[in-house]
Design a protein around this motif. Structure first.
Motif, mmCIF file in Angstrom:
data_model
loop_
_atom_site.group_PDB
_atom_site.id
_atom_site.type_symbol
_atom_site.label_atom_id
_atom_site.label_comp_id
_atom_site.label_asym_id
_atom_site.label_seq_id
_atom_site.Cartn_x
_atom_site.Cartn_y
_atom_site.Cartn_z
ATOM 1 N N ALA A 38 78.703 -19.966 21.633
ATOM 2 C CA ALA A 38 78.698 -20.105 23.092
ATOM 3 C C ALA A 38 77.432 -19.453 23.635
ATOM 4 O O ALA A 38 77.160 -18.288 23.354
ATOM 5 N N GLN A 39 76.644 -20.213 24.382
ATOM 6 C CA GLN A 39 75.418 -19.719 24.986
ATOM 7 C C GLN A 39 75.555 -19.860 26.500
ATOM 8 O O GLN A 39 75.972 -20.912 26.990
ATOM 9 N N PHE A 40 75.195 -18.809 27.240
ATOM 10 C CA PHE A 40 75.480 -18.850 28.675
ATOM 11 C C PHE A 40 74.472 -18.051 29.489
ATOM 12 O O PHE A 40 73.867 -17.094 29.016
ATOM 13 N N GLN A 41 74.309 -18.497 30.727
ATOM 14 C CA GLN A 41 73.599 -17.766 31.768
ATOM 15 C C GLN A 41 74.608 -17.453 32.867
ATOM 16 O O GLN A 41 75.547 -18.221 33.088
ATOM 17 N N ILE A 42 74.416 -16.332 33.565
ATOM 18 C CA ILE A 42 75.322 -15.943 34.638
ATOM 19 C C ILE A 42 74.604 -16.107 35.975
ATOM 20 O O ILE A 42 73.556 -15.488 36.202
ATOM 21 N N LEU A 66 75.966 -6.018 28.451
ATOM 22 C CA LEU A 66 74.988 -7.106 28.391
ATOM 23 C C LEU A 66 73.689 -6.687 29.059
ATOM 24 O O LEU A 66 72.608 -6.831 28.494
ATOM 25 N N THR A 67 73.804 -6.178 30.300
ATOM 26 C CA THR A 67 72.616 -5.722 31.033
ATOM 27 C C THR A 67 73.001 -4.528 31.898
ATOM 28 O O THR A 67 74.174 -4.316 32.211
ATOM 29 N N ASN A 68 71.982 -3.774 32.320
ATOM 30 C CA ASN A 68 72.212 -2.661 33.237
ATOM 31 C C ASN A 68 71.164 -2.680 34.331
ATOM 32 O O ASN A 68 70.553 -3.724 34.592
ATOM 33 N N GLU A 69 70.922 -1.522 34.966
ATOM 34 C CA GLU A 69 70.015 -1.468 36.117
ATOM 35 C C GLU A 69 68.572 -1.795 35.762
ATOM 36 O O GLU A 69 67.747 -2.038 36.663
ATOM 37 N N THR A 70 68.219 -1.809 34.477
ATOM 38 C CA THR A 70 66.843 -2.166 34.109
ATOM 39 C C THR A 70 66.557 -3.634 34.393
ATOM 40 O O THR A 70 65.413 -4.027 34.579
ATOM 41 N N THR A 71 67.608 -4.470 34.401
ATOM 42 C CA THR A 71 67.470 -5.881 34.782
ATOM 43 C C THR A 71 68.602 -6.223 35.740
ATOM 44 O O THR A 71 69.557 -6.915 35.377
ATOM 45 N N PRO A 72 68.525 -5.734 36.987
ATOM 46 C CA PRO A 72 69.617 -5.955 37.937
ATOM 47 C C PRO A 72 69.783 -7.439 38.270
ATOM 48 O O PRO A 72 68.816 -8.208 38.260
ATOM 49 N N LEU A 73 71.016 -7.812 38.554
ATOM 50 C CA LEU A 73 71.325 -9.183 38.970
ATOM 51 C C LEU A 73 71.479 -9.175 40.483
ATOM 52 O O LEU A 73 72.488 -8.706 41.012
ATOM 53 N N SER A 74 70.484 -9.687 41.187
ATOM 54 C CA SER A 74 70.538 -9.729 42.644
ATOM 55 C C SER A 74 71.268 -10.977 43.114
ATOM 56 O O SER A 74 71.446 -11.935 42.358
ATOM 57 N N THR A 75 71.702 -10.956 44.358
ATOM 58 C CA THR A 75 72.443 -12.091 44.912
ATOM 59 C C THR A 75 71.605 -13.365 44.844
ATOM 60 O O THR A 75 70.386 -13.342 45.024
ATOM 61 N N PHE A 78 70.076 -15.142 38.760
ATOM 62 C CA PHE A 78 70.760 -15.339 37.490
ATOM 63 C C PHE A 78 70.173 -14.438 36.410
ATOM 64 O O PHE A 78 69.079 -13.894 36.554
ATOM 65 N N ILE A 79 70.948 -14.252 35.339
ATOM 66 C CA ILE A 79 70.497 -13.561 34.136
ATOM 67 C C ILE A 79 70.934 -14.364 32.914
ATOM 68 O O ILE A 79 71.933 -15.097 32.996
ATOM 69 N N PRO A 80 70.254 -14.261 31.753
ATOM 70 C CA PRO A 80 69.047 -13.463 31.521
ATOM 71 C C PRO A 80 67.880 -13.945 32.388
ATOM 72 O O PRO A 80 67.762 -15.148 32.652
ATOM 73 N N SER A 81 67.042 -13.022 32.818
ATOM 74 C CA SER A 81 65.878 -13.369 33.625
ATOM 75 C C SER A 81 64.617 -12.981 32.868
ATOM 76 O O SER A 81 64.680 -12.419 31.787
ATOM 77 N N GLY A 82 63.476 -13.283 33.462
ATOM 78 C CA GLY A 82 62.207 -12.909 32.852
ATOM 79 C C GLY A 82 61.549 -14.016 32.065
ATOM 80 O O GLY A 82 60.379 -13.955 31.738
ATOM 81 N N ALA A 83 62.303 -15.043 31.705
ATOM 82 C CA ALA A 83 61.734 -16.195 30.988
ATOM 83 C C ALA A 83 62.692 -17.367 31.146
ATOM 84 O O ALA A 83 63.904 -17.182 31.193
ATOM 85 N N VAL A 84 62.135 -18.560 31.266
ATOM 86 C CA VAL A 84 62.982 -19.736 31.432
ATOM 87 C C VAL A 84 63.678 -20.071 30.115
ATOM 88 O O VAL A 84 63.183 -19.783 29.034
ATOM 89 N N GLY A 85 64.846 -20.645 30.232
ATOM 90 C CA GLY A 85 65.538 -21.136 29.054
ATOM 91 C C GLY A 85 66.197 -20.083 28.186
ATOM 92 O O GLY A 85 66.557 -20.371 27.045
ATOM 93 N N ARG A 283 68.891 -22.511 46.344
ATOM 94 C CA ARG A 283 68.074 -21.642 45.495
ATOM 95 C C ARG A 283 67.612 -22.439 44.292
ATOM 96 O O ARG A 283 68.408 -23.142 43.659
ATOM 97 N N SER A 284 66.340 -22.335 43.960
ATOM 98 C CA SER A 284 65.765 -23.088 42.859
ATOM 99 C C SER A 284 65.452 -22.171 41.684
ATOM 100 O O SER A 284 64.916 -21.069 41.873
ATOM 101 N N ALA A 285 65.803 -22.627 40.484
ATOM 102 C CA ALA A 285 65.491 -21.868 39.277
ATOM 103 C C ALA A 285 64.904 -22.816 38.249
ATOM 104 O O ALA A 285 65.482 -23.882 37.980
#
Length: 288
Positions: A38-42, A66-75, A78-85, A283-285
């Motif tokens: 299972a592969q997923f984005q939130i 999965l993640t903490n404040e080093t990569t916050p999820l803002s309103t 989505f996460i994972p962030s920092g790179a597409v795909g 919102r566009s991603a």
């Protein structure tokens, strides 16, 4: 001299062969099987105002971080962030997802839901803290066009997470439409075209092609695409433009535009309140 030349030739061949063997490029990676993983984005699409207080600063899946404040999820992000795909991975089946929001030193459990996650690639859209996420298939392999010349296509998937008021999803069925510039000299625009079929709340189109008439000839290619949303009645008829509240408090026809790059794939997600604040917008991603 002839023997010396032969010896030098042999040594050159040996050294060349050895050099090639020593410089094999390898990448550390783990092979992922779409059929057994299972592969997923939130996606965080709860209709809330933006700001630190509503940021998700801790995410747990099945009790593991999965993640903490080093990569916050803002309103509306989505996460994972920092790179597409990029995707998180886990074993398919029953999973538990917890989201904590607020300041790092005083986190509050905002979301605690269990649900089944199948194998494959999915977008988990959290739209209500009291409900499981909507699971939208990511649909791979991604679309592509092979052409001898410069391409003219990008792809967009539109999803409907529009709310009327707190806890009340819209009952409207929405048709996303696009329009592009046909002639870059005169700025003549195309007719409006449907982007996939109309969708109800929690639904999404497929990867739908849009035409990109690039503005710079010698370039990879990008152009502006205009968008609007039409209301579709129970009989399938066009009931006019979707009206939403703007930042000045007035109800207006929804309209927006985004740049698109040739060959790119995008997610367009409508979220927020139709007639209240935080106001609704797309919102566009970028996916690929």
């Amino acid at each position: 001299m002839k023997n010396l030349n032969k010896l030098l030739l042999i040594l050159t061949c040996v050294l060349f062969s050895t050099a090639c063997e020593k410089h094999v490029v390898e990448y550390k990676a783990t092979l992922v099987d779409d059929e057994t993983t299972a592969q997923f984005q939130i996606f965080y699409m709860v209709p809330l105002t933006t700001g630190t207080a509503n940021n998700i600063n801790k995410v747990e899946l099945n009790g593991e971080l999965l993640t903490n404040e080093t990569t916050p999820l803002s309103t509306y992000n989505f996460i994972p962030s920092g790179a597409v795909g990029r995707f998180f991975t886990t074993k398919p089946g029953a999973v538990s997802l917890k989201l904590y929001r607020g300041a790092v030193n005083s986190l509050t459990l905002a979301y605690d839901q269990s649900f089944d996650l199948p194998a494959g690639k999915y977008n988990l859209v959290v739209h209500d803290f009291n409900k499981p996420p909507v699971i939208i298939k990511n649909e791979t392999p991604y679309p592509k066009v092979t052409t001898e010349f410069t391409g003219t296509t990008a792809w967009v998937k539109f999803s409907n997470f529009l709310y009327e008021t707190t806890g009340v999803p819209t009952s409207l069925k929405l048709q996303y439409q696009f329009q592009y510039i046909v002639d870059n000299t005169t700025n003549q625009k195309s007719d409006w075209a449907n982007l996939g079929p109309p969708v109800a709340f929690g639904e999404a189109t497929g990867w739908e092609p849009v035409t990109v008439n690039k503005t710079v000839e010698i370039s990879s290619g990008s152009a502006r695409i205009d968008y609007r949303i039409r209301l579709i009645g129970a009989d399938g008829s066009d009931q006019g433009s979707l009206k939403v509240r703007n930042s000045a408090g007035n109800m207006i026809d929804y309209a927006d535009w985004w740049n698109a790059n040739i060959g790119r794939i995008y997610l367009h997600t409508l979220a927020g309140f139709r007639a209240a604040t935080p106001i609704a917008s797309v919102r566009s991603a970028g996916v690929l």
